[in-house]
Design a protein around this motif. Structure first.
Motif, short mmCIF file in Angstrom:
data_model
loop_
_atom_site.label_atom_id
_atom_site.label_comp_id
_atom_site.label_asym_id
_atom_site.label_seq_id
_atom_site.Cartn_x
_atom_site.Cartn_y
_atom_site.Cartn_z
N LEU A 227 0.86 -1.18 0.00
CA LEU A 227 0.00 0.00 0.00
C LEU A 227 0.89 1.23 0.00
O LEU A 227 1.70 1.42 0.91
N SER A 228 0.78 2.02 -1.03
CA SER A 228 1.57 3.24 -1.10
C SER A 228 0.72 4.34 -1.72
O SER A 228 -0.31 4.08 -2.34
N THR A 229 1.15 5.58 -1.51
CA THR A 229 0.40 6.72 -2.01
C THR A 229 1.27 7.53 -2.97
O THR A 229 2.49 7.39 -3.01
N THR A 230 0.60 8.39 -3.74
CA THR A 230 1.30 9.21 -4.72
C THR A 230 0.86 10.67 -4.57
O THR A 230 -0.18 10.97 -3.98
N PHE A 231 1.66 11.55 -5.16
CA PHE A 231 1.31 12.97 -5.18
C PHE A 231 0.64 13.34 -6.49
O PHE A 231 0.92 14.39 -7.06
N GLU A 232 -0.25 12.46 -6.97
CA GLU A 232 -1.09 12.85 -8.10
C GLU A 232 -1.95 14.04 -7.68
O GLU A 232 -2.25 14.21 -6.50
#
Length: 268
Positions: A227-232
């Protein structure tokens, strides 16, 4: 009419590491500014859960300060990061929120009937509606079978292929699908939780998830437990409804873009 759906704002205190990483308060304020000034200015706004990040009173106080910046009615739904008891306590002026029990309700006064559901399980990441709420939903859907309905909820009622997020999904999705399959006047089921725009047909109705105003979940499909997040860019959904053509959903970035060129008059 136009309905803006914003989701997963995850408001938190400025000194928190989470705030330093994502700056969710600034992004939600910018979303309010963008919505207010949009050429597609909505008639009302729904915030579909995870309003704050750790369900503290101080976070809800910040959210209370931000909501008046929206220049149209705003309706709140709880997500798995919210505390329903604290939410109703901190927003007594939002009198559509029930005084006890689950926070499900109906918004009237528009061409569409809006049914808002509560999938919160206190202290758990998964979602659950429960038989009482499903029975209530059945009753509300049966009340006016010729009037178009939009259902809002936090957890989506389907598996997405995002394995780590699916593990935090709606536990009674099959029961929900069975209820809505009996009603053909549902225009859309609109959800949050996934921090991405995802669509699927469930029980004969299109279900759509909303991106986050704070941060997006990285697109990792298949048997991948990361589980990871992005700076979209921060996004929200804009739902456009006409009696003639029904509901059409568009993604809108919380960002102002320069117009490259414009044609006017008869095009064809």
């Amino acid at each position: 009419m136009l309905i803006a759906q914003l989701s997963d704002s995850h408001v938190t205190l400025p000194e928190e590491d989470f705030a330093k990483l994502y700056d969710p308060v600034t992004k939600l304020r910018e979303a309010a500014r963008h919505v207010n000034n949009s050429v597609n200015r909505p008639d009302l706004v729904f915030l579909t859960g995870d309003l704050v990040n750790t369900a503290r009173a101080e976070e809800y106080e910040i959210l209370r300060e931000i909501l008046p910046e929206f220049e149209m009615p705003v309706y709140l739904l709880p997500g798995n990061h919210d505390d329903c008891t604290l939410l109703r306590k901190m927003f007594p002026d939002h009198d559509y929120l029930q005084k006890d029990g689950k926070l499900y309700y109906v918004v009237e006064g528009w061409p569409l009937k809006f049914i808002c559901l509560d999938t919160n399980i206190h202290g758990k990441p998964q979602g659950h509606l429960g038989q009482e709420q499903l029975d209530w939903l059945e009753e509300e859907l049966s009340r006016e079978s010729d009037r178009p309905v939009v259902i809002f909820m936090h957890h989506p009622p389907f598996k997405t292929g995002l394995t780590s997020m699916d593990a935090m999904g709606l536990l009674d999705m099959a029961e929900f699908a069975e209820v809505i399959s009996r009603h053909d006047h549902i225009e859309r089921v609109l959800c949050g939780h996934l921090h991405r725009a995802i669509q699927r047909l469930v029980g004969g109705t299109i279900v759509q998830t909303c991106p986050s105003t704070s941060h997006q979940v990285r697109l990792l499909l298949g048997e991948n437990n990361e589980l990871s997040t992005t700076f979209e860019p921060p996004e929200y959904l804009l739902h456009y409804w006409t009696e003639k053509d029904g509901l059409v959903t568009h993604n809108d970035y919380v960002q102002d873009f320069e117009v490259a060129w414009t044609l006017e008059g008869e095009l064809y």
